[in-house]
Scaffold this motif. Structure first.
Motif, PDB file in Angstrom:
ATOM      1  N   ILE A  42      34.081  31.628  28.901  1.00  0.00           N
ATOM      2  CA  ILE A  42      34.613  32.767  29.039  1.00  0.00           C
ATOM      3  C   ILE A  42      35.402  32.964  30.260  1.00  0.00           C
ATOM      4  CG2 ILE A  42      34.239  35.291  29.015  1.00  0.00           C
ATOM      5  CD1 ILE A  42      31.679  34.855  27.793  1.00  0.00           C
ATOM      6  N   THR A  43      36.787  33.494  30.071  1.00  0.00           N
ATOM      7  CA  THR A  43      37.780  33.829  31.174  1.00  0.00           C
ATOM      8  C   THR A  43      37.673  35.230  31.170  1.00  0.00           C
ATOM      9  OG1 THR A  43      39.420  31.873  30.435  1.00  0.00           O
ATOM     10  CG2 THR A  43      40.080  33.664  31.978  1.00  0.00           C
ATOM     11  N   ILE A  44      37.484  35.512  32.591  1.00  0.00           N
ATOM     12  CA  ILE A  44      37.380  37.101  32.683  1.00  0.00           C
ATOM     13  C   ILE A  44      38.743  37.450  33.913  1.00  0.00           C
ATOM     14  CG2 ILE A  44      35.977  38.782  34.078  1.00  0.00           C
ATOM     15  CD1 ILE A  44      33.746  36.761  33.848  1.00  0.00           C
ATOM     16  N   VAL A  45      39.290  38.582  33.354  1.00  0.00           N
ATOM     17  CA  VAL A  45      40.647  38.948  33.916  1.00  0.00           C
ATOM     18  C   VAL A  45      40.552  40.345  34.458  1.00  0.00           C
ATOM     19  CG1 VAL A  45      41.979  37.135  33.199  1.00  0.00           C
ATOM     20  CG2 VAL A  45      41.717  39.226  31.917  1.00  0.00           C
ATOM     21  N   ASN A  46      41.085  40.739  35.372  1.00  0.00           N
ATOM     22  CA  ASN A  46      41.204  42.273  35.782  1.00  0.00           C
ATOM     23  C   ASN A  46      42.738  42.732  36.069  1.00  0.00           C
ATOM     24  OD1 ASN A  46      40.948  44.670  37.282  1.00  0.00           O
ATOM     25  ND2 ASN A  46      38.847  44.383  37.741  1.00  0.00           N
ATOM     26  N   PRO A  47      43.124  43.692  35.544  1.00  0.00           N
ATOM     27  CA  PRO A  47      44.568  43.807  35.818  1.00  0.00           C
ATOM     28  C   PRO A  47      44.971  44.668  37.307  1.00  0.00           C
ATOM     29  CG  PRO A  47      43.489  45.562  34.454  1.00  0.00           C
ATOM     30  CD  PRO A  47      42.516  44.487  34.877  1.00  0.00           C
ATOM     31  N   GLY A  48      43.668  45.094  38.004  1.00  0.00           N
ATOM     32  CA  GLY A  48      43.779  46.004  39.023  1.00  0.00           C
ATOM     33  C   GLY A  48      43.811  47.406  38.870  1.00  0.00           C
ATOM     34  N   SER A  49      44.050  48.094  39.734  1.00  0.00           N
ATOM     35  CA  SER A  49      44.392  49.548  39.656  1.00  0.00           C
ATOM     36  C   SER A  49      45.791  49.898  39.569  1.00  0.00           C
ATOM     37  CB  SER A  49      43.391  50.460  40.738  1.00  0.00           C
ATOM     38  OG  SER A  49      43.512  51.635  40.621  1.00  0.00           O
ATOM     39  N   ALA A  50      46.046  50.691  38.592  1.00  0.00           N
ATOM     40  CA  ALA A  50      47.454  51.372  38.661  1.00  0.00           C
ATOM     41  C   ALA A  50      47.589  52.577  39.705  1.00  0.00           C
ATOM     42  CB  ALA A  50      47.697  51.953  37.260  1.00  0.00           C
ATOM     43  N   GLY A  51      46.498  53.372  39.845  1.00  0.00           N
ATOM     44  CA  GLY A  51      46.463  54.674  40.526  1.00  0.00           C
ATOM     45  C   GLY A  51      45.846  54.450  41.731  1.00  0.00           C
ATOM     46  N   GLN A  52      44.979  53.445  42.112  1.00  0.00           N
ATOM     47  CA  GLN A  52      44.177  53.506  43.300  1.00  0.00           C
ATOM     48  C   GLN A  52      43.862  51.954  43.709  1.00  0.00           C
ATOM     49  OE1 GLN A  52      41.733  55.555  45.397  1.00  0.00           O
ATOM     50  NE2 GLN A  52      43.110  56.974  45.317  1.00  0.00           N
ATOM     51  N   PRO A  53      44.914  51.080  43.959  1.00  0.00           N
ATOM     52  CA  PRO A  53      44.595  49.642  44.265  1.00  0.00           C
ATOM     53  C   PRO A  53      43.904  49.777  45.604  1.00  0.00           C
ATOM     54  CG  PRO A  53      46.932  50.300  44.851  1.00  0.00           C
ATOM     55  CD  PRO A  53      46.173  51.403  43.970  1.00  0.00           C
ATOM     56  N   ARG A  54      42.690  48.689  45.677  1.00  0.00           N
ATOM     57  CA  ARG A  54      41.729  48.497  46.836  1.00  0.00           C
ATOM     58  C   ARG A  54      42.110  47.204  47.386  1.00  0.00           C
ATOM     59  NH1 ARG A  54      38.099  52.512  45.688  1.00  0.00           N
ATOM     60  NH2 ARG A  54      39.109  54.527  45.269  1.00  0.00           N
ATOM     61  N   ASP A  55      43.075  46.561  47.255  1.00  0.00           N
ATOM     62  CA  ASP A  55      43.249  45.214  47.806  1.00  0.00           C
ATOM     63  C   ASP A  55      44.267  45.206  48.911  1.00  0.00           C
ATOM     64  OD1 ASP A  55      45.396  45.517  46.496  1.00  0.00           O
ATOM     65  OD2 ASP A  55      45.370  43.864  45.320  1.00  0.00           O
ATOM     66  N   LEU A 101      48.920  41.058  28.537  1.00  0.00           N
ATOM     67  CA  LEU A 101      48.177  39.993  28.071  1.00  0.00           C
ATOM     68  C   LEU A 101      48.857  39.722  26.749  1.00  0.00           C
ATOM     69  CD1 LEU A 101      45.665  38.313  27.344  1.00  0.00           C
ATOM     70  CD2 LEU A 101      44.912  40.386  25.910  1.00  0.00           C
ATOM     71  N   ASP A 102      49.376  38.416  26.726  1.00  0.00           N
ATOM     72  CA  ASP A 102      50.052  38.016  25.532  1.00  0.00           C
ATOM     73  C   ASP A 102      48.890  37.293  24.694  1.00  0.00           C
ATOM     74  OD1 ASP A 102      51.019  36.091  23.518  1.00  0.00           O
ATOM     75  OD2 ASP A 102      52.926  35.570  24.889  1.00  0.00           O
ATOM     76  N   THR A 103      48.654  38.086  23.561  1.00  0.00           N
ATOM     77  CA  THR A 103      47.723  38.198  22.704  1.00  0.00           C
ATOM     78  C   THR A 103      47.817  36.763  21.704  1.00  0.00           C
ATOM     79  OG1 THR A 103      48.570  39.512  21.028  1.00  0.00           O
ATOM     80  CG2 THR A 103      47.252  40.437  22.439  1.00  0.00           C
ATOM     81  N   ASP A 104      49.127  36.060  21.788  1.00  0.00           N
ATOM     82  CA  ASP A 104      48.999  34.884  21.058  1.00  0.00           C
ATOM     83  C   ASP A 104      48.767  33.526  21.919  1.00  0.00           C
ATOM     84  OD1 ASP A 104      50.009  35.994  18.845  1.00  0.00           O
ATOM     85  OD2 ASP A 104      52.043  36.184  19.428  1.00  0.00           O
ATOM     86  N   SER A 105      49.056  33.603  23.095  1.00  0.00           N
ATOM     87  CA  SER A 105      48.789  32.384  24.303  1.00  0.00           C
ATOM     88  C   SER A 105      47.598  32.581  24.952  1.00  0.00           C
ATOM     89  CB  SER A 105      49.846  32.270  25.066  1.00  0.00           C
ATOM     90  OG  SER A 105      50.328  33.151  25.841  1.00  0.00           O
ATOM     91  N   MET A 106      47.099  33.937  25.077  1.00  0.00           N
ATOM     92  CA  MET A 106      46.020  34.477  25.928  1.00  0.00           C
ATOM     93  C   MET A 106      46.574  34.499  27.416  1.00  0.00           C
ATOM     94  SD  MET A 106      43.970  35.642  24.015  1.00  0.00           S
ATOM     95  CE  MET A 106      42.382  35.597  24.090  1.00  0.00           C
ATOM     96  N   ASP A 107      47.928  34.247  27.832  1.00  0.00           N
ATOM     97  CA  ASP A 107      48.292  34.260  29.054  1.00  0.00           C
ATOM     98  C   ASP A 107      48.013  35.824  29.633  1.00  0.00           C
ATOM     99  OD1 ASP A 107      48.967  31.646  29.021  1.00  0.00           O
ATOM    100  OD2 ASP A 107      51.003  32.142  28.541  1.00  0.00           O
ATOM    101  N   PHE A 108      47.784  35.879  30.950  1.00  0.00           N
ATOM    102  CA  PHE A 108      47.487  37.162  31.530  1.00  0.00           C
ATOM    103  C   PHE A 108      48.359  37.306  32.600  1.00  0.00           C
ATOM    104  CE2 PHE A 108      45.071  40.102  33.830  1.00  0.00           C
ATOM    105  CZ  PHE A 108      44.830  41.308  32.997  1.00  0.00           C
ATOM    106  N   GLU A 109      49.357  38.225  32.929  1.00  0.00           N
ATOM    107  CA  GLU A 109      50.311  38.332  34.094  1.00  0.00           C
ATOM    108  C   GLU A 109      50.157  39.510  34.781  1.00  0.00           C
ATOM    109  OE1 GLU A 109      55.031  37.611  35.426  1.00  0.00           O
ATOM    110  OE2 GLU A 109      54.542  37.680  33.333  1.00  0.00           O
ATOM    111  N   VAL A 110      49.625  39.655  36.018  1.00  0.00           N
ATOM    112  CA  VAL A 110      49.527  40.865  36.814  1.00  0.00           C
ATOM    113  C   VAL A 110      51.024  41.122  37.554  1.00  0.00           C
ATOM    114  CG1 VAL A 110      48.455  41.830  39.050  1.00  0.00           C
ATOM    115  CG2 VAL A 110      47.056  40.308  37.312  1.00  0.00           C
TER     116      VAL A 110
END
Length: 235
Positions: A165-178, A188-197
């Motif tokens: 299982i690949t686990i991804v997180n987009p981060g927070s739009a309104g309250q980033p904490r990094d 998320l490209d639902t064909d290739s499953m690529d995930f770009e932040v």
């Protein structure tokens, strides 16, 4: 298919509007529309008016039901203070919307099976972070049948693999904490499953002005926005 994945808006309408400018075919929100930010009503109305699927976050649940949000001691006072403000802003229809949000959404995509949750698959209170030990995450994933797990809650963008299982997180739009004070979201490209932040500049001054105007005893929220949550442990 390009799916815009947003999470943890926390009443920040300006950040949400900026994220929505990213080209996409569909949208999903991983929850926490409310608390901390000055525009919870506008955020909820936007989701309802645009029929955007939203998962219930711990803050959505707290506002809708009165149950504790599970925040850490360091930030609980802000959660409580902004919750009173938030509930004063919302009508019964908006509260019912929060109360009836699902805790997960599953999709079969061309690229594989995707499970969307707020926290872990078993609880919107649980965090899956980059540093969470593999053994702990494996326990959270027990019984999960998905190729990709998409989570929010930590406010930290992430990609990691646990078993198959690949686990991804987009981060927070309104309250980033990094430590990066820009709205965070992903496609998320639902064909290739690529995930770009994506990290996006937005008119933060207009948000902090609203906090001063509408939430005069919550100046600490301005510091959190401007510093992207450094020194704040949990949400």
């Amino acid at each position: 298919m390009k799916m815009l994945v947003i999470s943890d808006i926390h009443g920040n309408m300006k950040a949400l509007e900026t994220a929505m400018e990213i080209p996409h075919d569909e949208v999903i929100c991983l929850g926490d529309l409310v608390d901390y930010g000055p525009s919870p009503k506008e955020v909820i109305d936007f989701m309802m008016e645009n029929n955007i699927p939203v998962i219930r976050g711990n803050h959505d649940n707290a506002v809708a039901t009165g149950i504790d949000c599970g925040c850490s001691y360091e930030i609980k006072h802000l959660s409580i203070a902004t919750r009173d403000y938030t509930k004063d802003q919302l009508n019964d229809r908006q509260l019912d919307f929060l109360k009836n949000l699902p805790v997960k959404i599953e999709k079969k995509c061309r690229g594989g099976r995707v499970l969307f949750t707020h926290g872990s698959p078993r609880s919107f209170y649980e965090y899956i972070k980059p540093q969470t030990p593999d053994a702990e995450v494996q326990e959270m994933l027990e019984g999960v049948e998905a190729d990709l797990l998409v989570v929010g809650h930590s406010h930290i963008p992430m990609t990691r693999n646990i078993g198959n299982i690949t686990i991804v997180n987009p981060g927070s739009a309104g309250q980033p904490r990094d430590g990066i004070p820009r709205a965070s979201c992903a496609v998320l490209d639902t064909d290739s499953m690529d995930f770009e932040v994506y990290r996006l500049e937005y008119d933060m001054d207009s948000v902090t002005d609203k906090i001063r105007e509408r939430m005069p005893h919550c100046d600490e929220l301005i510091t959190i926005l401007e510093n992207a949550g450094v020194n704040k442990k949990e949400n």
